[in-house]
Design a protein around this motif. Structure first.
Motif, PDB file in Angstrom:
ATOM      1  N   MET A 354       0.831  -1.215   0.000  1.00 21.72           N
ATOM      2  CA  MET A 354       0.000   0.000   0.000  1.00 21.72           C
ATOM      3  C   MET A 354       0.861   1.259   0.000  1.00 21.72           C
ATOM      4  N   LEU A 355       1.908   1.267   0.809  1.00 19.65           N
ATOM      5  CA  LEU A 355       2.805   2.432   0.874  1.00 19.65           C
ATOM      6  C   LEU A 355       3.500   2.653  -0.457  1.00 19.65           C
ATOM      7  N   VAL A 356       4.027   1.580  -1.040  1.00 19.84           N
ATOM      8  CA  VAL A 356       4.736   1.710  -2.312  1.00 19.84           C
ATOM      9  C   VAL A 356       3.787   2.145  -3.424  1.00 19.84           C
ATOM     10  N   GLY A 357       2.562   1.653  -3.426  1.00 14.26           N
ATOM     11  CA  GLY A 357       1.608   2.028  -4.463  1.00 14.26           C
ATOM     12  C   GLY A 357       1.271   3.516  -4.452  1.00 14.26           C
ATOM     13  N   TRP A 358       0.940   4.042  -3.261  1.00 14.41           N
ATOM     14  CA  TRP A 358       0.616   5.477  -3.179  1.00 14.41           C
ATOM     15  C   TRP A 358       1.847   6.344  -3.424  1.00 14.41           C
ATOM     16  N   TRP A 359       3.000   5.872  -3.012  1.00 15.27           N
ATOM     17  CA  TRP A 359       4.232   6.627  -3.278  1.00 15.27           C
ATOM     18  C   TRP A 359       4.522   6.666  -4.784  1.00 15.27           C
ATOM     19  N   TRP A 360       4.197   5.607  -5.479  1.00 14.86           N
ATOM     20  CA  TRP A 360       4.400   5.582  -6.925  1.00 14.86           C
ATOM     21  C   TRP A 360       3.465   6.588  -7.627  1.00 14.86           C
ATOM     22  N   VAL A 361       2.216   6.712  -7.187  1.00 16.17           N
ATOM     23  CA  VAL A 361       1.290   7.711  -7.745  1.00 16.17           C
ATOM     24  C   VAL A 361       1.820   9.123  -7.513  1.00 16.17           C
ATOM     25  N   PHE A 362       2.298   9.364  -6.295  1.00 15.65           N
ATOM     26  CA  PHE A 362       2.865  10.690  -5.983  1.00 15.65           C
ATOM     27  C   PHE A 362       4.061  10.994  -6.878  1.00 15.65           C
ATOM     28  N   CYS A 363       4.929  10.031  -7.098  1.00 15.10           N
ATOM     29  CA  CYS A 363       6.114  10.240  -7.931  1.00 15.10           C
ATOM     30  C   CYS A 363       5.745  10.542  -9.372  1.00 15.10           C
ATOM     31  N   MET A 364       4.716   9.874  -9.911  1.00  8.87           N
ATOM     32  CA  MET A 364       4.301  10.137 -11.284  1.00  8.87           C
ATOM     33  C   MET A 364       3.789  11.574 -11.442  1.00  8.87           C
ATOM     34  N   LEU A 365       2.965  12.043 -10.469  1.00 12.90           N
ATOM     35  CA  LEU A 365       2.465  13.412 -10.542  1.00 12.90           C
ATOM     36  C   LEU A 365       3.598  14.428 -10.426  1.00 12.90           C
ATOM     37  N   LEU A 366       4.513  14.181  -9.518  1.00 12.49           N
ATOM     38  CA  LEU A 366       5.620  15.113  -9.296  1.00 12.49           C
ATOM     39  C   LEU A 366       6.543  15.183 -10.502  1.00 12.49           C
ATOM     40  N   THR A 367       6.911  14.030 -11.057  1.00  6.63           N
ATOM     41  CA  THR A 367       7.831  14.028 -12.189  1.00  6.63           C
ATOM     42  C   THR A 367       7.187  14.601 -13.450  1.00  6.63           C
ATOM     43  N   THR A 368       5.873  14.386 -13.616  1.00  4.55           N
ATOM     44  CA  THR A 368       5.192  14.985 -14.768  1.00  4.55           C
ATOM     45  C   THR A 368       5.208  16.506 -14.685  1.00  4.55           C
ATOM     46  N   ALA A 369       4.902  17.046 -13.502  1.00  2.00           N
ATOM     47  CA  ALA A 369       4.934  18.499 -13.318  1.00  2.00           C
ATOM     48  C   ALA A 369       6.346  19.038 -13.514  1.00  2.00           C
ATOM     49  N   TYR A 370       7.350  18.349 -12.992  1.00  2.00           N
ATOM     50  CA  TYR A 370       8.724  18.812 -13.128  1.00  2.00           C
ATOM     51  C   TYR A 370       9.167  18.793 -14.589  1.00  2.00           C
ATOM     52  N   ARG A 371       8.797  17.739 -15.313  1.00  2.00           N
ATOM     53  CA  ARG A 371       9.237  17.611 -16.699  1.00  2.00           C
ATOM     54  C   ARG A 371       8.673  18.741 -17.568  1.00  2.00           C
ATOM     55  N   SER A 372       7.398  19.031 -17.424  1.00  2.00           N
ATOM     56  CA  SER A 372       6.791  20.090 -18.232  1.00  2.00           C
ATOM     57  C   SER A 372       7.355  21.457 -17.870  1.00  2.00           C
ATOM     58  N   SER A 373       7.573  21.686 -16.571  1.00  2.00           N
ATOM     59  CA  SER A 373       8.150  22.964 -16.155  1.00  2.00           C
ATOM     60  C   SER A 373       9.595  23.105 -16.614  1.00  2.00           C
ATOM     61  N   LEU A 374      10.332  22.022 -16.626  1.00  2.00           N
ATOM     62  CA  LEU A 374      11.725  22.063 -17.065  1.00  2.00           C
ATOM     63  C   LEU A 374      11.827  22.420 -18.544  1.00  2.00           C
ATOM     64  N   VAL A 375      10.939  21.834 -19.359  1.00  2.00           N
ATOM     65  CA  VAL A 375      10.953  22.163 -20.790  1.00  2.00           C
ATOM     66  C   VAL A 375      10.694  23.651 -21.001  1.00  2.00           C
ATOM     67  N   ALA A 376       9.753  24.205 -20.247  1.00  2.00           N
ATOM     68  CA  ALA A 376       9.448  25.632 -20.382  1.00  2.00           C
ATOM     69  C   ALA A 376      10.636  26.489 -19.968  1.00  2.00           C
ATOM     70  N   HIS A 377      11.307  26.123 -18.883  1.00  2.00           N
ATOM     71  CA  HIS A 377      12.449  26.909 -18.414  1.00  2.00           C
ATOM     72  C   HIS A 377      13.634  26.804 -19.355  1.00  2.00           C
ATOM     73  N   LEU A 378      13.819  25.647 -19.988  1.00  2.00           N
ATOM     74  CA  LEU A 378      14.932  25.505 -20.929  1.00  2.00           C
ATOM     75  C   LEU A 378      14.653  26.234 -22.231  1.00  2.00           C
ATOM     76  N   SER A 379      13.374  26.269 -22.645  1.00  2.00           N
ATOM     77  CA  SER A 379      13.019  26.941 -23.891  1.00  2.00           C
ATOM     78  C   SER A 379      13.043  28.459 -23.746  1.00  2.00           C
ATOM     79  N   VAL A 380      12.484  28.971 -22.657  1.00  2.00           N
ATOM     80  CA  VAL A 380      12.458  30.411 -22.387  1.00  2.00           C
ATOM     81  C   VAL A 380      13.088  30.639 -21.019  1.00  2.00           C
ATOM     82  N   PRO A 381      14.371  30.929 -20.976  1.00  2.00           N
ATOM     83  CA  PRO A 381      15.054  31.082 -19.689  1.00  2.00           C
ATOM     84  C   PRO A 381      14.475  32.218 -18.863  1.00  2.00           C
ATOM     85  N   ASP A 382      14.529  32.048 -17.560  1.00  2.00           N
ATOM     86  CA  ASP A 382      14.094  33.100 -16.646  1.00  2.00           C
ATOM     87  C   ASP A 382      15.003  34.324 -16.762  1.00  2.00           C
TER      88      ASP A 382
END
Length: 588
Positions: A354-382
């Motif tokens: 149960m712990l590993v399953g919910w942790w895996w869901v959290f990791c997927m949401l976090l990495t998806t948000a990070y990946r999309s934000s990273l592409v935006a920051h690399l394309s248009v630097p702050d």
């Protein structure tokens, strides 16, 4: 009525009370003597309100008449009657509302109507008395306008071609001109600008001409310790000009000049170079703020500890069933899942699953948000932080700042302010030309303190390329609520109200706003067609597709190098521990 005689009679001041008996107040005859000169007999006529305000008290009235001794603009005399037998000699300048009536031979009319004391007098009537041998002639009504005599029946509806003296400074888009020479106080030829359009419209309606000059010291005007002013304000103070173009409203200036109503306001702003891209070395961590990274670290470590504790608790409760899990393995498995590295095998007990399953869901949401934000920051630097206020400017190390050396209301505001932040800025302020300031701004680490509309048109006309890009940034904070710009007039000018009415009509008709917008658009359009500046890298960024290169991904290489260095450090540390520990040698 004042009559000049060969031998001055006893001086007497009389006050007439409307619909009442005449009250005679005898006082110091030197008052009238000093005001009108030797040989005059005078009667001062006051209205009922002024008379009752002094309660018919001779000392109070005589004290009130002391205004005759100098050019007191508040002296409430309404009419001067003069009976002339020789040339008039009046010392004080009368207020615009004072009417002057003179009676005498026609040969003395010029000496009265063009007397310097009548510089601000709007109504002057001279009744010429013919010699006894000539038939009577009708009275002649003359209005004095700086050397021009006109009929008073159409007063100030037309100035009949009168030439006004104007003083002003070059301050586009409000006023722009070309100097006719390099001499101090030279005449100028106006060019298309806001005040020039307003002046042209007023001249066409009121029928006047003008001669425009710059002040002798090329300054707007600051106060001196002796009560005098410099620049444009000083020129009006000493009556060397009739009026000026734009002049900032200041309460201290009202003591020496008069104003029309403000027709526009212009705040003080901070101009710096446009923010550049931040170093790409930290691009990999910018998608999340520091606080979020801290929570990710704490949460990952907490999940690793919880997974180890649950597994050990289950083994204890089941009597040692299942494989043993080390603490480091539990932590690394939690980090592996957040880095999208799946576990080699799932836990055997339901609690850990149960712990590993919910942790895996959290990791997927976090990495998806990070990946999309990273592409935006690399394309248009702050971009680096912009400077929007004086507090941020003071917080910059190694920065300088300054204003133009015209010493107007901006300098007066900095000089007289008691706010600590403003005082600190004033202590290090530099006086340079606008071109020199903007040149330093483009080189970096310098700020230009100037006025909003002025710098907008300057940037649009000189520092904007054909695509509309400018390397300069105007701060968002606006300073100095000084009341706005009006036209300044010498004290007591009788034509002030007429100009004020004309100016207010232009404001209410929307012409001032329309002309200002048109001038800014015109300057920008001319810059885009005339300037041939090449587009910069900053302008091209964010347009179309961006191919990621080493510049955008340098952070990943730095991270790889940092991780390799950390692994090598751990390897050396392990080797040293093994060499120094006898127990480890025996175990090997």
């Amino acid at each position: 009525m004042a009559e000049q005689k060969q031998q001055p009679p006893e001086r007497r001041v009389e006050t007439f009370r409307p619909q009442k008996n005449v009250l005679e107040l005898y006082g110091d005859s030197e008052i009238v003597k000093r005001a009108l000169g030797e040989g005059y007999h005078a009667i001062l006529v006051l209205d009922a309100e002024d008379y009752y305000s002094y309660n018919a008290s001779p000392p109070a009235l005589l004290h009130h008449l002391e205004g005759l001794k100098g050019a007191d603009a508040k002296f409430p005399c309404h009419v001067f009657f003069l009976h002339l037998t020789t040339q008039a000699s009046l010392d004080p300048q009368l207020r615009p509302g004072t009417k002057v009536v003179g009676v005498g031979p026609l040969s003395l009319a010029h000496s009265l109507i063009f007397n310097t004391a009548l510089l601000n007098t709007a109504h002057a009537l001279y009744i010429a008395i013919p010699p006894p041998s000539t038939p009577p002639t009708p009275p002649t009504s003359l209005l004095r306008l700086k050397g021009t005599a006109v009929n008073s029946s159409d007063q100030f509806r037309s100035f009949h071609g009168h030439k006004f003296r104007i003083v002003s400074m070059d301050w586009f888009p409000f006023l722009s001109f070309t100097r006719d020479s390099n001499a101090a106080g030279t005449t100028v030829t106006p060019r298309d600008s806001l005040d020039y359009r307003m002046l042209t419209a007023a001249a066409a309606v009121l029928n006047f001409t003008y001669e425009m000059r710059v002040p002798l010291d090329d300054q707007w005007g600051v106060s001196l310790d002796d009560g005098n002013w410099t620049g444009t304000v000083g020129t009006l103070q000493h009556q060397r000009a009739d009026f000026s173009m734009l002049l900032s409203w200041m309460s201290s200036r009202l003591q020496v000049v008069d104003y029309t109503r403000p027709y526009i306001t212009e705040p003080l702003v901070i101009v710096t170079d446009k923010a550049g891209p931040l170093p790409q070395i930290f691009a990999l961590v910018r998608p999340f703020p520091g606080m979020l990274w801290a929570w990710v670290l704490v949460t990952t470590m907490g999940v690793g500890v919880a997974k180890w504790a649950l597994h050990m608790g289950w083994r204890w409760a089941s009597g040692g069933e299942g494989r043993e899990m080390s603490f480091s393995s539990a932590l690394l498995s939690a980090w592996g899942m957040i880095l999208e590295d799946p576990l080699p095998r799932l836990p055997t007990n339901l609690t850990s699953q149960m712990l590993v399953g919910w942790w895996w869901v959290f990791c997927m949401l976090l990495t998806t948000a990070y990946r999309s934000s990273l592409v935006a920051h690399l394309s248009v630097p702050d971009k680096s932080p912009t400077i929007d206020n004086l507090e941020q400017l003071l917080g910059q190390r190694g920065w300088t700042w300054g204003m133009e050396g015209t010493y107007g209301i901006g300098w007066e505001w900095f000089r007289k302010s008691t706010v600590p932040t403003i005082r600190k800025v004033y202590e290090k302020i530099q006086a340079l030309s606008a071109e020199e300031h903007l040149s330093r701004v483009l080189r970096g680490h310098h700020a230009f303190l100037t006025w909003k509309y002025y710098i907008r048109t300057l940037i649009a006309s000189r520092y904007t390329d054909v695509r509309g890009f400018t390397p300069l940034y105007i701060g968002r904070t606006e300073y100095i609520n000084y009341g706005g710009y009006g036209w300044g007039f010498r004290k007591g000018a009788p034509f002030l109200r007429r100009f004020g009415v004309m100016q207010q009509r232009m404001v209410e008709a929307g012409l001032v706003k329309h002309w200002m917008n048109d001038l800014i658009i015109k300057a920008s359009r001319e810059a885009r067609t005339a300037n041939k500046m090449e587009s910069t890298t900053d302008m091209q960024e964010g347009r179309g597709l961006v191919v990621l290169g080493l510049r955008q991904l340098q952070g990943a290489f730095y991270l790889l190098g940092l991780g390799s260095l950390a692994a090598f450090t751990v390897l050396v540390a392990e080797r040293l521990v093994m060499e120094l520990s006898p127990r480890m040698k025996l175990w090997n």
